[in-house]
Write a protein that holds these residues in place. Structure first.
Motif, PDB file in Angstrom:
ATOM      1  N   ALA A  65       0.581  -1.343  -0.118  1.00 54.36           N
ATOM      2  CA  ALA A  65      -0.091  -0.078  -0.049  1.00 54.36           C
ATOM      3  C   ALA A  65       0.790   1.279  -0.027  1.00 54.36           C
ATOM      4  CB  ALA A  65      -0.792   0.108   1.093  1.00 54.36           C
ATOM      5  N   ASP A  66       2.023   1.409   0.643  1.00 57.15           N
ATOM      6  CA  ASP A  66       2.766   2.345   0.629  1.00 57.15           C
ATOM      7  C   ASP A  66       4.099   2.436  -0.495  1.00 57.15           C
ATOM      8  OD1 ASP A  66       4.735   0.242   1.023  1.00 57.15           O
ATOM      9  OD2 ASP A  66       5.294   1.195   3.211  1.00 57.15           O
ATOM     10  N   GLY A  67       3.697   1.685  -1.537  1.00 56.77           N
ATOM     11  CA  GLY A  67       4.856   1.685  -2.784  1.00 56.77           C
ATOM     12  C   GLY A  67       5.824   0.512  -2.643  1.00 56.77           C
ATOM     13  N   THR A  68       6.168  -0.023  -1.656  1.00 51.53           N
ATOM     14  CA  THR A  68       7.081  -0.885  -1.414  1.00 51.53           C
ATOM     15  C   THR A  68       7.128  -2.326  -2.350  1.00 51.53           C
ATOM     16  OG1 THR A  68       7.257  -0.268   0.764  1.00 51.53           O
ATOM     17  CG2 THR A  68       8.592  -2.294   0.345  1.00 51.53           C
ATOM     18  N   PRO A  69       8.319  -2.231  -2.965  1.00 46.37           N
ATOM     19  CA  PRO A  69       8.101  -3.606  -4.167  1.00 46.37           C
ATOM     20  C   PRO A  69       8.289  -4.950  -3.113  1.00 46.37           C
ATOM     21  CG  PRO A  69       9.948  -2.300  -4.386  1.00 46.37           C
ATOM     22  CD  PRO A  69       9.336  -1.604  -3.417  1.00 46.37           C
ATOM     23  N   VAL A  70       7.586  -6.009  -3.368  1.00 54.74           N
ATOM     24  CA  VAL A  70       7.801  -7.180  -2.624  1.00 54.74           C
ATOM     25  C   VAL A  70       7.812  -8.373  -3.637  1.00 54.74           C
ATOM     26  CG1 VAL A  70       7.120  -6.155  -0.373  1.00 54.74           C
ATOM     27  CG2 VAL A  70       5.386  -7.413  -2.000  1.00 54.74           C
ATOM     28  N   ARG A  71       8.067  -9.575  -3.038  1.00 51.56           N
ATOM     29  CA  ARG A  71       7.522 -10.733  -4.098  1.00 51.56           C
ATOM     30  C   ARG A  71       6.816 -11.544  -3.058  1.00 51.56           C
ATOM     31  NH1 ARG A  71      11.701 -15.254  -5.928  1.00 51.56           N
ATOM     32  NH2 ARG A  71      10.581 -15.968  -7.725  1.00 51.56           N
TER      33      ARG A  71
END
Length: 330
Positions: free
Chosen positions: A20-26
Motif C-alpha cells: 500500500a505504501d509503494g514498497t516492492p515485494v515478492r
C-alpha cells in the motif's frame, strides 16, 4: 497490485507486487530454506502480536509453525511468504482440518513493523485462489476477540463469512464456494459522474468498457441521480468531496465493488471512504487511481483510453509520486 495474472499456476515462482505504501515485494510459496527467516520474523514480533497470532500458546509454537510452513512435503496444504529481499514480511498457510476434506484452517502472521501496509491482504488474496483450486470449500480460523486487524482483513476479502463467539475467542468460517465476483468480472456496471464533454474521463471510461467487449448492463448517471438496481460495480469519476456520499449511496443500493478514479481526497475523506466500504462489504480500488488494467473489469482503466506513449508517461509519474511519498515518511 501483483504483476503475475496466472498466480495459481505459477505459485512456486511467485509474483512481484507493490504494498500500500509503494514498497516492492515478492510473494511465493514457502520453501525449506525459508525456515530461519520465518523464525526471525516471529522472534522480532512483539509479545502482543504473538499472542494474537497464536492465542497465547507455549514457547515452542513459533518453531512448530515455522517447520510446518516451510515443510517440503505438504499434501493438501499451502503456505506463502511475502519477501523484501531475503526478509520475510509475512506468512500465511492453510492445512486441511481432515485429510482429503474440503475445509482448511488458515493462519497468517505479519512482521511487527509491516502492519497496515497491505501484507496480510496480499497474502490472503493469493491464498484464497489456491485454496479454491485445491478444492477447499471454506477456510476456518480461531482468533481472540481483540484481534481487530484480522477481522477487518476477513471483512475486506468480500467473501461470505460466519463468526461464532465463544468467551474471549471467535471462530470464523470463510466460504470459498463459487461466487459472482464484482471485481474483476462484474455483470453490470454504473459510471457515476458523467460529464458533458466528449473527451472527459468518465466518457472515456464508458467508451472503453463497451470497446473491451462488456456485454452486461452499463449505466451512466450523475452524482445525485438515482442508482440502478442490481449493479455489481460502480466507477466514481466525481469531485473528491462527493466521493464518501456517493460510496454510501452505493452501499445502500447493494453495489458490491467500487473503483474510485477520483483524486485529491483529504485524509478524512479517504478514511471515510474506507470505513463506508468496510461497513457495506464493498471491494475498493482507489481512490486516485486509473482503474484496473489491462482489460480487467472490462475497460474501466483510463490507461486503456490513452495513447501508448502517454500511458508510459503516466506510469513514470506514478512511480515518482510513490518515491516522493516514501522519502517524506523517512
Amino acid at each position: 497490485m501483483t504483476t503475475t495474472a496466472a498466480w495459481p499456476t505459477a505459485h512456486m515462482d511467485g509474483a512481484h507486487a507493490l504494498l500500500a505504501d509503494g514498497t516492492p515485494v515478492r510473494i511465493r510459496s514457502a520453501r525449506a530454506a525459508d525456515r530461519e527467516a520465518v523464525l526471525r520474523m516471529y522472534r522480532e514480533m512483539s509479545p502482543e502480536h504473538l499472542r494474537m497470532r497464536f492465542l497465547g500458546a507455549g514457547n515452542r509454537v513459533t518453531e512448530r509453525s515455522a517447520e510446518r510452513i516451510c515443510a517440503d512435503d505438504r499434501p493438501g496444504d499451502r503456505a506463502l511468504v511475502v519477501l523484501r529481499g531475503e526478509q520475510v514480511l509475512g506468512a500465511a498457510e492453510f492445512h486441511r482440518n481432515e485429510p482429503g476434506g474440503d475445509t482448511a484452517d488458515v493462519g497468517i502472521a505479519v512482521a511487527g513493523d509491516w502492519h497496515r501496509r497491505g501484507v496480510g491482504t496480499l497474502l490472503m488474496e493469493h491464498l484464497v485462489p489456491l485454496a479454491r483450486r485445491d478444492g477447499v470449500r471454506a477456510l476456518t480460523a480461531d482468533a481472540l476477540a481483540a484481534n481487530g486487524p484480522l477481522f477487518r482483513l476477513v471483512a475486506d476479502l468480500g467473501l461470505r463469512t460466519t463468526i461464532r463467539c465463544a468467551d474471549a475467542e471467535m471462530h470464523c468460517t470463510i466460504e470459498l464456494s463459487a461466487v459472482d465476483e464484482p471485481l474483476p468480472r462484474p455483470r453490470s456496471v454504473v459510471v457515476i459522474g458523467t460529464g458533458r464533454r466528449p473527451d472527459s474521463a468518465d466518457r472515456a471510461i464508458l467508451r472503453r468498457i463497451r470497446e473491451h467487449g462488456f456485454t452486461g448492463e452499463l449505466y451512466a448517471v450523475g452524482k445525485r441521480d438515482p442508482l440502478p438496481a442490481g449493479a455489481d460495480l460502480a466507477v466514481l469519476v466525481i469531485a473528491a468531496h462527493a466521493v464518501p456520499e456517493a460510496a454510501e449511496r452505493c452501499g445502500k443500493q447493494g453495489i458490491r465493488a467500487l473503483i474510485a478514479v477520483s483524486s485529491r481526497l483529504t485524509d478524512a475523506q479517504g478514511v471515510a471512504l474506507q470505513e463506508i466500504c468496510r461497513g457495506y462489504g464493498m471491494r475498493l480500488v482507489g481512490p486516485n487511481c486509473l482503474g484496473l488494467s489491462p482489460g480487467t473489469a472490462r475497460g474501466t482503466s483510463l490507461l486503456d483510453a490513452l495513447p501508448a506513449a502517454y500511458r508510459r508517461l503516466q506510469l513514470c509519474l506514478a512511480g515518482r509520486h510513490l518515491r516522493r511519498q516514501q522519502r517524506q515518511r523517512q
